[in-house]
Design an enzyme around this catalytic site. Structure first.
Site, PDB file in Angstrom:
ATOM      1  N   GLN A 129      22.357  19.003  38.676  1.00 59.48           N
ATOM      2  CA  GLN A 129      22.618  17.561  38.753  1.00 59.48           C
ATOM      3  C   GLN A 129      23.447  17.286  40.002  1.00 59.48           C
ATOM      4  OE1 GLN A 129      25.588  16.478  35.993  1.00 59.48           O
ATOM      5  NE2 GLN A 129      25.133  14.313  35.968  1.00 59.48           N
ATOM      6  N   SER A 132      27.997  13.736  41.823  1.00 63.18           N
ATOM      7  CA  SER A 132      29.354  13.606  42.382  1.00 63.18           C
ATOM      8  C   SER A 132      29.371  13.862  43.884  1.00 63.18           C
ATOM      9  CB  SER A 132      30.302  14.609  41.721  1.00 63.18           C
ATOM     10  OG  SER A 132      30.301  14.438  40.337  1.00 63.18           O
ATOM     11  N   SER A 164      26.812  21.893  39.490  1.00 62.15           N
ATOM     12  CA  SER A 164      26.787  23.154  38.732  1.00 62.15           C
ATOM     13  C   SER A 164      25.452  23.864  38.913  1.00 62.15           C
ATOM     14  CB  SER A 164      27.009  22.887  37.237  1.00 62.15           C
ATOM     15  OG  SER A 164      28.271  22.323  37.034  1.00 62.15           O
ATOM     16  N   GLU A 246      24.621  13.465  28.902  1.00 59.66           N
ATOM     17  CA  GLU A 246      25.483  14.579  29.331  1.00 59.66           C
ATOM     18  C   GLU A 246      26.711  14.666  28.414  1.00 59.66           C
ATOM     19  OE1 GLU A 246      27.036  14.192  33.311  1.00 59.66           O
ATOM     20  OE2 GLU A 246      28.160  16.067  33.180  1.00 59.66           O
ATOM     21  N   GLU A 381      40.858  11.080  31.011  1.00 60.69           N
ATOM     22  CA  GLU A 381      41.385   9.719  31.235  1.00 60.69           C
ATOM     23  C   GLU A 381      40.253   8.696  31.116  1.00 60.69           C
ATOM     24  OE1 GLU A 381      42.103  12.323  33.235  1.00 60.69           O
ATOM     25  OE2 GLU A 381      44.176  12.586  32.589  1.00 60.69           O
TER      26      GLU A 381
END
Ligand SMILES: Cc1cc2nc3c(=O)[nH]c(=O)nc-3n(C[C@H](O)[C@H](O)[C@H](O)COP(=O)(O)OP(=O)(O)OC[C@H]3O[C@@H](n4cnc5c(N)ncnc54)[C@H](O)[C@@H]3O)c2cc1C
Length: 398
Positions: A129, A132, A164, A246, A381
């Site tokens: 994937q 990011s 990853s 995910e 968070e």
């Protein structure tokens, strides 16, 4: 609610468990020495192939792609029994089956589905994937990788990070910007053949000593327009569905079950054979209390996982309970590592292959790798923000 198996479920569990025990031995033997990550991925992919051939690898998927009809309980039992019996698992199997394959099933073209779903489900295609970027993680829609239309193709330029298994993957999903304007629009979701010229994958070394993720650089990388998933400029829709899947796969799927079931069993076994000044760790009131807390946490997470998965298997969009589970499950896994670290003390430092290493160094590895759980797949968070807004009804932050 009664969580005990119905007679039909008990019969399914028994058949499944017998099949798993019959087929797992050679795979567990390959895992015995706790091999490096790339090798574990190969073993997990081979195991997925075995499951697929045995009729358990694609339960609930359309028969056209090799799937078999199954209800939500049967699908969960495969996850649970596999974890109990020590079946192989690797993060990139979850990437492939937990969120890349569902993205193709929901939004892909018939051609994309036919080309990729059968090899994905049978463990023969590993995917990564690429979302990011150095300046776009929690705020993913700020991403800057560009895809410029050029006739029947798109030309991609930019950089991804933390992908990853990108260095072990044959294919990947990519989110790129196809225009200017509001940040949630003008994003397009692609599938990408990782051997395409113009892609450079540079593995990143982690504190475990292994390289599970990578930076991916795109330089004038040409991909066909036929690799767009969904509509051009509407990639955010596909990305959101993928991120929800995910979160469910990471919090309630095979990986979480493996950590919970195998981690707890291993901790118990280790506490029974480890002695400290005052006797067995398992008889020490302080550690008994901590292990009991871990046990209770595991049970609470398991029940929440039932809720999360049964909604998903019924085709409902994952709700905030997936965030609750991800938050509590990740912290739980870190606490499990902390208890093991307290029990082992300095012996934790004896890593894989060392004479003093407990469980082939799995505890040392876990203590290091589990730090990543509260970051990957959406940080703790961010899960708290979702819970604050969607469960507690608190006002959205500015
Ligand atoms: C093991 C692992 C595997 C990964 N695999 C992949 C992968 O395969 N593909 C991929 O695309 N990405 C992957 N990632 C990246 C992951 O998705 C990001 O790390 C994550 O989304 C956080 O983004 P960031 O690292 O840029 O941190 P940032 O978003 O920069 O966050 C930094 C800190 O600020 C906090 N923060 C940010 N925004 C808010 C807010 N609104 N409110 C409160 N706090 C906030 C965060 O919680 C964090 O503590 C992986 C990460 C890990 C750790």
């Amino acid at each position: 609610m009664d969580y005990r198996d119905s007679p039909e479920e008990a019969a399914f569990r028994e058949r499944l468990s017998a099949w798993l025990q019959e087929h797992l031995a050679p795979f567990k033997e390959r895992l015995r020495a706790n091999p490096p990550s790339e090798e574990r991925l190969g073993i997990a992919a081979d195991w997925q192939h075995e499951l697929f051939e045995g009729g358990y690898g694609a339960l609930g998927w359309p028969e056209a792609f090799g799937g078999r009809p199954a209800n939500s309980i049967e699908r969960y039992l495969v996850v649970e029994e596999s974890a109990k019996l020590g079946a192989p698992w690797h993060l990139n199997m979850s990437v492939t089956l937990g969120w890349c394959a569902p993205a193709l099933l929901t939004f892909g073209t018939e051609q994309q589905q036919q080309a990729h779903l059968p090899p994905m489900l049978s463990g023969r295609e590993i995917w990564c994937q690429m979302f990011s970027e150095p300046n776009a993680g929690s705020d993913l829609a700020s991403l800057q990788t560009r895809a410029r239309r050029d006739g029947d193709n798109f030309v991609i330029n930019g950089q991804k990070v933390w992908s990853s298994g990108a260095h072990w993957s044959r294919w990947g999903i990519l989110l790129a910007r196809t225009g200017d304007g509001p940040k949630y629009r003008n994003l397009t979701f692609f599938i990408v053949d990782m051997s395409t010229p113009g892609i450079e994958v540079r593995p990143i070394r982690q504190m475990t000593g292994e390289s599970d993720f990578a930076e991916v650089f795109f330089t004038d990388c040409v991909v066909p327009a036929g690799w767009v998933v969904g509509e051009v400029d509407s990639g955010w829709l596909v990305a959101i569905a993928t991120l929800l899947n995910e979160r469910v796969a990471l919090s309630a799927g095979a990986g979480a079950a493996v950590i919970a079931v195998q981690g707890l069993e291993r901790l118990l076994a280790m506490s029974r054979r480890t002695r400290r000044e005052r006797g067995r760790v398992a008889d020490d009131p302080y550690f008994r209390q901590r292990i009991a807390q871990a046990w209770i946490g595991a049970l609470a997470n398991r029940l929440t996982a039932y809720r999360v998965l049964s909604a998903q298997f019924k085709g409902q969009a994952p709700g905030p309970e997936a965030s609750v589970l991800k938050l509590s499950g990740d912290l739980w896994s870190q606490q499990l590592s902390e208890v093991a670290t307290e029990i082992l003390g300095v012996r934790l430092l004896a890593g894989r292959g060392g004479d003093l290493a407990e469980d082939e160094g799995a505890w040392a590895y876990g203590a290091l790798i589990n730090r990543a759980l509260t970051i990957g797949g959406g940080t703790s968070e961010i899960q708290k923000n979702i819970i604050a807004e969607r469960v507690l009804g608190l006002p959205k932050g500015s």
